[in-house]
Design a protein around this motif. Structure first.
Motif, mmCIF file in Angstrom:
data_model
loop_
_atom_site.group_PDB
_atom_site.id
_atom_site.type_symbol
_atom_site.label_atom_id
_atom_site.label_comp_id
_atom_site.label_asym_id
_atom_site.label_seq_id
_atom_site.Cartn_x
_atom_site.Cartn_y
_atom_site.Cartn_z
ATOM 1 N N GLY A 45 60.833 38.836 85.595
ATOM 2 C CA GLY A 45 62.395 37.795 85.632
ATOM 3 C C GLY A 45 63.015 36.450 85.104
ATOM 4 N N GLU A 46 63.414 36.033 84.668
ATOM 5 C CA GLU A 46 63.535 34.703 84.219
ATOM 6 C C GLU A 46 62.739 33.578 84.950
ATOM 7 N N ASN A 47 62.350 33.088 84.116
ATOM 8 C CA ASN A 47 60.686 32.026 83.550
ATOM 9 C C ASN A 47 59.910 32.360 84.404
ATOM 10 N N ILE A 48 59.285 33.595 84.435
ATOM 11 C CA ILE A 48 58.911 33.986 84.600
ATOM 12 C C ILE A 48 57.330 34.371 83.824
ATOM 13 N N CYS A 49 55.896 34.800 83.965
ATOM 14 C CA CYS A 49 55.185 35.309 82.928
ATOM 15 C C CYS A 49 54.830 35.705 83.604
ATOM 16 N N ASN A 50 55.080 37.534 83.695
ATOM 17 C CA ASN A 50 54.031 38.070 84.453
ATOM 18 C C ASN A 50 52.858 38.615 83.457
ATOM 19 N N THR A 51 51.418 38.054 84.004
ATOM 20 C CA THR A 51 50.651 38.048 82.922
ATOM 21 C C THR A 51 49.412 38.434 83.581
ATOM 22 N N ILE A 52 47.993 38.515 83.426
ATOM 23 C CA ILE A 52 47.085 38.970 83.839
ATOM 24 C C ILE A 52 46.042 38.158 83.223
ATOM 25 N N VAL A 53 45.506 36.443 83.263
ATOM 26 C CA VAL A 53 44.784 35.958 82.338
ATOM 27 C C VAL A 53 43.280 36.130 82.777
ATOM 28 N N VAL A 54 42.795 36.309 81.217
ATOM 29 C CA VAL A 54 40.917 36.948 81.505
ATOM 30 C C VAL A 54 41.390 36.590 79.787
ATOM 31 N N ASP A 55 39.874 35.582 79.640
ATOM 32 C CA ASP A 55 39.640 34.876 78.231
ATOM 33 C C ASP A 55 39.636 35.976 77.049
ATOM 34 N N GLU A 56 40.418 36.033 75.764
ATOM 35 C CA GLU A 56 39.851 36.780 75.121
ATOM 36 C C GLU A 56 38.132 37.484 74.389
ATOM 37 N N LYS A 57 37.024 36.527 74.869
ATOM 38 C CA LYS A 57 36.430 36.672 74.803
ATOM 39 C C LYS A 57 35.265 38.238 75.399
ATOM 40 N N TYR A 58 36.158 38.311 76.720
ATOM 41 C CA TYR A 58 35.627 39.062 77.450
ATOM 42 C C TYR A 58 36.181 40.550 76.789
ATOM 43 N N PHE A 59 36.868 40.852 76.027
ATOM 44 C CA PHE A 59 37.257 41.693 75.199
ATOM 45 C C PHE A 59 36.635 42.272 73.996
ATOM 46 N N LYS A 60 35.772 41.396 73.534
ATOM 47 C CA LYS A 60 34.762 41.656 72.903
ATOM 48 C C LYS A 60 33.314 42.083 73.346
ATOM 49 N N GLN A 61 33.198 43.501 72.540
ATOM 50 C CA GLN A 61 32.457 44.901 73.510
ATOM 51 C C GLN A 61 30.753 44.204 73.066
ATOM 52 N N GLU A 62 29.689 44.113 74.209
ATOM 53 C CA GLU A 62 28.800 43.822 73.337
ATOM 54 C C GLU A 62 28.078 45.234 74.389
ATOM 55 N N GLU A 63 26.815 45.546 74.001
ATOM 56 C CA GLU A 63 25.760 46.043 74.556
ATOM 57 C C GLU A 63 25.476 45.688 75.461
ATOM 58 N N LYS A 64 25.739 47.051 76.491
ATOM 59 C CA LYS A 64 25.545 47.050 77.818
ATOM 60 C C LYS A 64 24.323 46.874 78.267
ATOM 61 N N THR A 65 23.527 46.090 78.529
ATOM 62 C CA THR A 65 21.485 46.042 78.801
ATOM 63 C C THR A 65 21.788 45.873 80.147
ATOM 64 N N ILE A 66 22.556 45.514 80.665
ATOM 65 C CA ILE A 66 21.717 45.567 81.966
ATOM 66 C C ILE A 66 22.526 46.618 82.821
ATOM 67 N N LYS A 67 22.074 47.686 83.463
ATOM 68 C CA LYS A 67 22.850 48.541 84.068
ATOM 69 C C LYS A 67 23.708 48.489 85.529
ATOM 70 N N LEU A 68 22.908 47.390 85.747
ATOM 71 C CA LEU A 68 24.175 47.259 87.231
ATOM 72 C C LEU A 68 23.679 45.754 88.120
ATOM 73 N N SER A 69 24.656 45.072 87.734
ATOM 74 C CA SER A 69 24.708 43.726 88.060
ATOM 75 C C SER A 69 25.336 43.503 89.320
ATOM 76 N N TYR A 70 25.149 42.422 90.471
ATOM 77 C CA TYR A 70 25.803 42.050 91.796
ATOM 78 C C TYR A 70 25.871 40.421 91.619
ATOM 79 N N PHE A 71 27.491 40.238 91.305
ATOM 80 C CA PHE A 71 28.109 38.523 91.838
ATOM 81 C C PHE A 71 28.818 39.430 92.561
ATOM 82 N N PHE A 72 28.350 38.148 93.884
ATOM 83 C CA PHE A 72 28.933 38.204 94.956
ATOM 84 C C PHE A 72 30.328 37.203 94.703
ATOM 85 N N GLY A 73 30.062 36.135 94.405
ATOM 86 C CA GLY A 73 30.734 34.789 93.508
ATOM 87 C C GLY A 73 30.156 33.705 94.069
ATOM 88 N N ASP A 74 30.950 32.769 93.624
ATOM 89 C CA ASP A 74 30.233 31.632 93.588
ATOM 90 C C ASP A 74 30.059 30.793 94.839
#
Length: 288
Positions: A119-148
Protein backbone atom coordinates in the motif's frame (compact mmCIF):
# COMPACT_ATOMS: atom_id res chain seq x y z
CA UNK A 1 19.41 16.17 12.34
CA UNK A 2 20.66 12.58 12.68
CA UNK A 3 19.44 9.21 11.41
CA UNK A 4 19.23 6.24 13.78
CA UNK A 5 18.37 2.59 13.32
CA UNK A 6 17.15 0.77 16.44
CA UNK A 7 17.17 -3.04 16.41
CA UNK A 8 16.16 -5.48 19.13
CA UNK A 9 18.99 -7.91 19.83
CA UNK A 10 20.09 -10.01 22.79
CA UNK A 11 20.74 -13.39 24.35
CA UNK A 12 17.01 -14.24 24.44
CA UNK A 13 16.10 -13.04 20.96
CA UNK A 14 19.19 -13.65 18.82
CA UNK A 15 20.52 -11.72 15.85
CA UNK A 16 17.93 -12.19 13.10
CA UNK A 17 16.88 -8.54 13.23
CA UNK A 18 20.51 -7.45 13.61
CA UNK A 19 21.58 -9.29 10.46
CA UNK A 20 18.69 -7.69 8.60
CA UNK A 21 19.61 -4.26 9.96
CA UNK A 22 23.22 -4.61 8.83
CA UNK A 23 22.04 -5.67 5.37
CA UNK A 24 19.86 -2.58 5.09
CA UNK A 25 22.57 -0.23 6.36
CA UNK A 26 25.10 -1.67 3.88
CA UNK A 27 22.54 -1.29 1.08
CA UNK A 28 22.15 2.40 1.95
CA UNK A 29 25.82 2.96 1.14
CA UNK A 30 27.26 6.23 2.45
CA UNK A 31 24.14 7.32 4.34
CA UNK A 32 25.27 8.31 7.84
CA UNK A 33 23.31 6.08 10.22
CA UNK A 34 23.92 5.19 13.86
CA UNK A 35 22.81 1.66 14.73
CA UNK A 36 21.33 1.28 18.21
CA UNK A 37 21.47 -2.30 19.54
CA UNK A 38 19.70 -3.44 22.69
CA UNK A 39 22.87 -5.33 23.58
CA UNK A 40 26.32 -3.85 24.11
CA UNK A 41 28.20 -6.99 23.08
CA UNK A 42 27.02 -7.11 19.47
CA UNK A 43 27.14 -3.31 19.21
CA UNK A 44 30.91 -3.54 19.73
CA UNK A 45 31.20 -5.97 16.79
CA UNK A 46 28.94 -4.19 14.34
CA UNK A 47 31.94 -2.92 12.37
CA UNK A 48 32.63 -6.53 11.41
CA UNK A 49 29.26 -6.42 9.64
CA UNK A 50 30.02 -3.26 7.69
CA UNK A 51 28.34 -0.86 10.12
CA UNK A 52 30.52 2.14 10.95
CA UNK A 53 28.55 3.64 13.84
CA UNK A 54 26.88 1.53 16.52
CA UNK A 55 25.86 2.09 20.13
CA UNK A 56 24.61 -0.30 22.79
CA UNK A 57 21.45 0.74 24.58
CA UNK A 58 20.04 -1.13 27.59
CA UNK A 59 16.37 -0.23 27.11
CA UNK A 60 14.25 0.84 24.16
CA UNK A 61 12.83 3.61 26.37
CA UNK A 62 16.28 5.19 26.53
CA UNK A 63 16.42 6.04 22.83
CA UNK A 64 15.58 9.72 23.58
CA UNK A 65 18.75 9.89 25.70
CA UNK A 66 20.74 9.45 22.49
CA UNK A 67 18.45 10.84 19.79
CA UNK A 68 17.00 14.35 19.76
CA UNK A 69 13.49 15.47 18.95
CA UNK A 70 13.17 15.84 15.17
CA UNK A 71 15.79 13.20 14.31
CA UNK A 72 14.89 10.31 11.99
CA UNK A 73 14.78 6.62 12.85
CA UNK A 74 14.30 3.13 11.40
CA UNK A 75 12.74 0.92 14.06
CA UNK A 76 12.90 -2.91 14.06
CA UNK A 77 11.47 -4.29 17.29
CA UNK A 78 8.31 -5.71 18.86
CA UNK A 79 9.14 -4.27 22.29
CA UNK A 80 7.14 -1.05 22.07
CA UNK A 81 3.45 -0.96 22.94
CA UNK A 82 1.03 1.14 20.82
CA UNK A 83 1.35 4.15 23.13
CA UNK A 84 5.16 4.09 22.99
CA UNK A 85 5.06 3.76 19.20
CA UNK A 86 2.73 6.74 18.97
CA UNK A 87 5.12 8.80 21.11
CA UNK A 88 8.02 7.80 18.86
CA UNK A 89 6.14 8.84 15.74
CA UNK A 90 5.67 12.27 17.30
CA UNK A 91 9.24 12.49 18.62
CA UNK A 92 10.96 11.69 15.31
CA UNK A 93 10.45 13.70 12.15
CA UNK A 94 10.56 10.47 10.14
CA UNK A 95 9.61 7.11 11.62
CA UNK A 96 10.22 3.98 9.50
CA UNK A 97 9.05 0.75 11.10
CA UNK A 98 9.86 -2.82 10.07
CA UNK A 99 7.21 -5.48 10.63
CA UNK A 100 6.90 -9.23 10.08
CA UNK A 101 3.30 -9.40 11.37
CA UNK A 102 0.70 -10.15 8.70
CA UNK A 103 -2.00 -8.67 10.97
CA UNK A 104 -0.15 -5.38 11.45
CA UNK A 105 -1.51 -2.01 10.31
CA UNK A 106 0.42 1.04 9.19
CA UNK A 107 -0.16 4.21 11.19
CA UNK A 108 -0.76 7.49 9.36
CA UNK A 109 2.47 9.14 10.49
CA UNK A 110 4.94 6.38 9.69
CA UNK A 111 6.52 4.48 6.82
CA UNK A 112 6.41 0.69 6.92
CA UNK A 113 8.66 -2.06 5.60
CA UNK A 114 6.57 -5.22 5.70
CA UNK A 115 6.96 -8.87 4.84
CA UNK A 116 3.24 -9.14 4.09
CA UNK A 117 1.53 -5.76 3.68
CA UNK A 118 1.34 -3.49 0.63
CA UNK A 119 0.00 0.00 0.00
CA UNK A 120 0.89 3.68 0.14
CA UNK A 121 4.12 4.36 2.08
CA UNK A 122 4.63 0.62 2.54
CA UNK A 123 7.54 -1.32 1.09
CA UNK A 124 6.53 -4.95 0.70
CA UNK A 125 9.81 -6.82 0.72
CA UNK A 126 12.01 -9.58 2.13
CA UNK A 127 15.46 -8.28 3.05
CA UNK A 128 18.39 -10.52 2.08
CA UNK A 129 21.88 -9.29 1.26
CA UNK A 130 22.98 -9.54 -2.37
CA UNK A 131 26.05 -11.56 -1.36
CA UNK A 132 23.84 -14.58 -0.69
CA UNK A 133 22.53 -14.61 -4.26
CA UNK A 134 26.01 -15.35 -5.62
CA UNK A 135 26.03 -19.09 -6.19
CA UNK A 136 28.92 -21.03 -4.64
CA UNK A 137 29.86 -24.69 -4.72
CA UNK A 138 27.91 -26.60 -2.06
CA UNK A 139 30.71 -28.41 -0.24
CA UNK A 140 28.74 -29.06 2.98
CA UNK A 141 26.13 -31.78 2.52
CA UNK A 142 24.09 -30.96 5.63
CA UNK A 143 24.43 -28.22 8.24
CA UNK A 144 22.52 -27.26 11.37
CA UNK A 145 22.22 -23.71 12.65
CA UNK A 146 19.87 -23.59 15.61
CA UNK A 147 20.27 -19.84 15.99
CA UNK A 148 22.48 -17.24 17.63
CA UNK A 149 20.71 -17.59 20.97
CA UNK A 150 19.97 -20.64 23.10
CA UNK A 151 19.55 -19.41 26.66
CA UNK A 152 17.54 -22.47 27.70
CA UNK A 153 19.95 -24.85 25.93
CA UNK A 154 17.18 -26.26 23.75
CA UNK A 155 19.66 -27.45 21.15
CA UNK A 156 21.15 -29.76 23.78
CA UNK A 157 17.72 -30.88 25.01
CA UNK A 158 16.81 -31.95 21.49
CA UNK A 159 20.07 -33.48 20.29
CA UNK A 160 18.14 -36.61 19.33
CA UNK A 161 16.46 -34.48 16.66
CA UNK A 162 19.59 -34.65 14.49
CA UNK A 163 21.22 -37.81 15.85
CA UNK A 164 22.34 -40.04 13.01
CA UNK A 165 22.13 -37.25 10.43
CA UNK A 166 25.69 -36.07 11.16
CA UNK A 167 25.18 -32.42 10.27
CA UNK A 168 27.93 -29.84 10.44
CA UNK A 169 27.07 -27.41 13.26
CA UNK A 170 27.19 -23.64 12.87
CA UNK A 171 27.73 -22.18 16.35
CA UNK A 172 25.76 -19.16 17.50
CA UNK A 173 26.78 -15.87 19.09
CA UNK A 174 25.06 -15.88 22.49
CA UNK A 175 26.15 -19.34 23.64
CA UNK A 176 27.56 -20.01 27.11
CA UNK A 177 31.26 -20.91 27.10
CA UNK A 178 30.80 -24.35 28.69
CA UNK A 179 27.83 -25.00 26.41
CA UNK A 180 29.83 -24.13 23.32
CA UNK A 181 32.62 -26.49 24.41
CA UNK A 182 30.09 -29.30 24.85
CA UNK A 183 28.66 -28.68 21.38
CA UNK A 184 32.13 -28.68 19.81
CA UNK A 185 32.78 -32.08 21.36
CA UNK A 186 29.39 -33.35 20.25
CA UNK A 187 29.68 -32.08 16.67
CA UNK A 188 33.16 -32.82 15.35
CA UNK A 189 32.44 -30.76 12.24
CA UNK A 190 31.54 -27.32 13.52
CA UNK A 191 32.03 -23.70 12.50
CA UNK A 192 32.68 -20.62 14.60
CA UNK A 193 30.37 -17.62 14.60
CA UNK A 194 32.67 -15.79 12.17
CA UNK A 195 32.22 -18.56 9.58
CA UNK A 196 28.45 -18.05 9.34
CA UNK A 197 28.43 -16.70 5.78
CA UNK A 198 30.46 -19.60 4.42
CA UNK A 199 28.26 -22.15 6.16
CA UNK A 200 25.10 -20.59 4.75
CA UNK A 201 26.40 -20.25 1.20
CA UNK A 202 28.12 -23.64 0.96
CA UNK A 203 25.50 -25.92 2.54
CA UNK A 204 23.46 -28.14 0.26
CA UNK A 205 20.82 -28.49 2.99
CA UNK A 206 20.46 -26.16 5.96
CA UNK A 207 18.37 -27.08 9.01
CA UNK A 208 17.75 -23.92 11.00
CA UNK A 209 15.46 -22.26 13.54
CA UNK A 210 16.70 -18.83 12.41
CA UNK A 211 14.26 -17.18 9.97
CA UNK A 212 16.93 -14.91 8.50
CA UNK A 213 19.34 -17.80 7.98
CA UNK A 214 16.61 -19.77 6.19
CA UNK A 215 15.95 -16.86 3.82
CA UNK A 216 19.67 -16.36 3.16
CA UNK A 217 20.07 -20.07 2.51
CA UNK A 218 17.22 -20.05 -0.01
CA UNK A 219 18.72 -17.04 -1.78
CA UNK A 220 22.05 -18.85 -2.06
CA UNK A 221 20.50 -21.76 -3.91
CA UNK A 222 20.56 -24.12 -0.95
CA UNK A 223 17.66 -26.19 0.37
CA UNK A 224 16.66 -24.87 3.81
CA UNK A 225 14.42 -26.59 6.35
CA UNK A 226 12.87 -24.35 9.00
CA UNK A 227 12.51 -25.57 12.58
CA UNK A 228 9.84 -23.66 14.50
CA UNK A 229 11.06 -23.04 18.03
CA UNK A 230 8.52 -22.86 20.86
CA UNK A 231 10.03 -19.58 22.06
CA UNK A 232 10.12 -17.92 18.62
CA UNK A 233 7.49 -15.98 16.74
CA UNK A 234 5.36 -17.84 14.23
CA UNK A 235 5.16 -14.74 11.99
CA UNK A 236 7.33 -16.35 9.31
CA UNK A 237 5.32 -19.53 8.82
CA UNK A 238 2.99 -18.11 6.16
CA UNK A 239 5.94 -16.54 4.33
CA UNK A 240 7.87 -19.82 4.33
CA UNK A 241 4.80 -21.69 3.14
CA UNK A 242 4.50 -19.23 0.23
CA UNK A 243 8.15 -19.94 -0.66
CA UNK A 244 7.55 -23.70 -0.30
CA UNK A 245 10.12 -24.02 2.48
CA UNK A 246 9.57 -27.17 4.58
CA UNK A 247 8.62 -26.46 8.21
CA UNK A 248 9.26 -28.85 11.11
CA UNK A 249 7.38 -28.39 14.37
CA UNK A 250 7.83 -30.08 17.76
CA UNK A 251 11.23 -31.48 16.73
CA UNK A 252 9.50 -34.14 14.63
CA UNK A 253 12.52 -36.19 13.59
CA UNK A 254 10.58 -38.64 11.43
CA UNK A 255 9.20 -35.75 9.39
CA UNK A 256 12.66 -34.16 9.16
CA UNK A 257 14.12 -37.39 7.78
CA UNK A 258 11.28 -37.64 5.25
CA UNK A 259 12.02 -34.11 4.08
CA UNK A 260 15.75 -34.73 3.72
CA UNK A 261 15.22 -37.99 1.86
CA UNK A 262 12.90 -36.36 -0.67
CA UNK A 263 14.45 -32.89 -0.78
CA UNK A 264 15.89 -33.23 -4.28
CA UNK A 265 12.33 -33.52 -5.57
CA UNK A 266 11.12 -30.55 -3.54
CA UNK A 267 10.30 -27.43 -5.54
CA UNK A 268 11.56 -24.33 -3.71
CA UNK A 269 10.42 -20.96 -5.02
CA UNK A 270 13.01 -18.32 -5.88
CA UNK A 271 13.79 -15.28 -3.79
CA UNK A 272 13.65 -11.78 -5.26
CA UNK A 273 16.59 -9.39 -5.14
CA UNK A 274 15.14 -6.66 -2.92
CA UNK A 275 18.10 -4.81 -1.38
CA UNK A 276 17.95 -2.01 -3.93
CA UNK A 277 14.18 -1.79 -3.58
CA UNK A 278 14.29 -1.31 0.19
CA UNK A 279 17.23 1.12 -0.06
CA UNK A 280 15.33 3.32 -2.53
CA UNK A 281 12.22 3.24 -0.31
CA UNK A 282 14.17 4.27 2.79
CA UNK A 283 16.07 7.04 1.02
CA UNK A 284 12.84 8.44 -0.38
CA UNK A 285 11.19 8.23 3.04
CA UNK A 286 14.11 10.06 4.62
CA UNK A 287 14.11 12.67 1.81
CA UNK A 288 17.72 11.88 0.95
Amino acid sequence: MKIFYYVHTGHRIGLDRFRRACTIIRALGDVDITLLCSDFRIAHQARDFGVKNSVGIDDVRNIPKIANHGDKIIFDSDEANPFMLDDMRKYFSTFIRISDDKNDKKADNEFLISTYLSGENICNTIVVDEKYFKQEEKTIKLSYFFGDDDYEKDLEKHLAFVDGLNPHLQLGFYYFFDYEDMLKNRFKNHYEFEEYDETIKKSQILISASPQAVLESLASGSKPVYVQRDDYTTNFLELFESLNIPIVKNYDKAYLIDIINSINNHNYFKMEHNCEKVAIFIKNSLNL
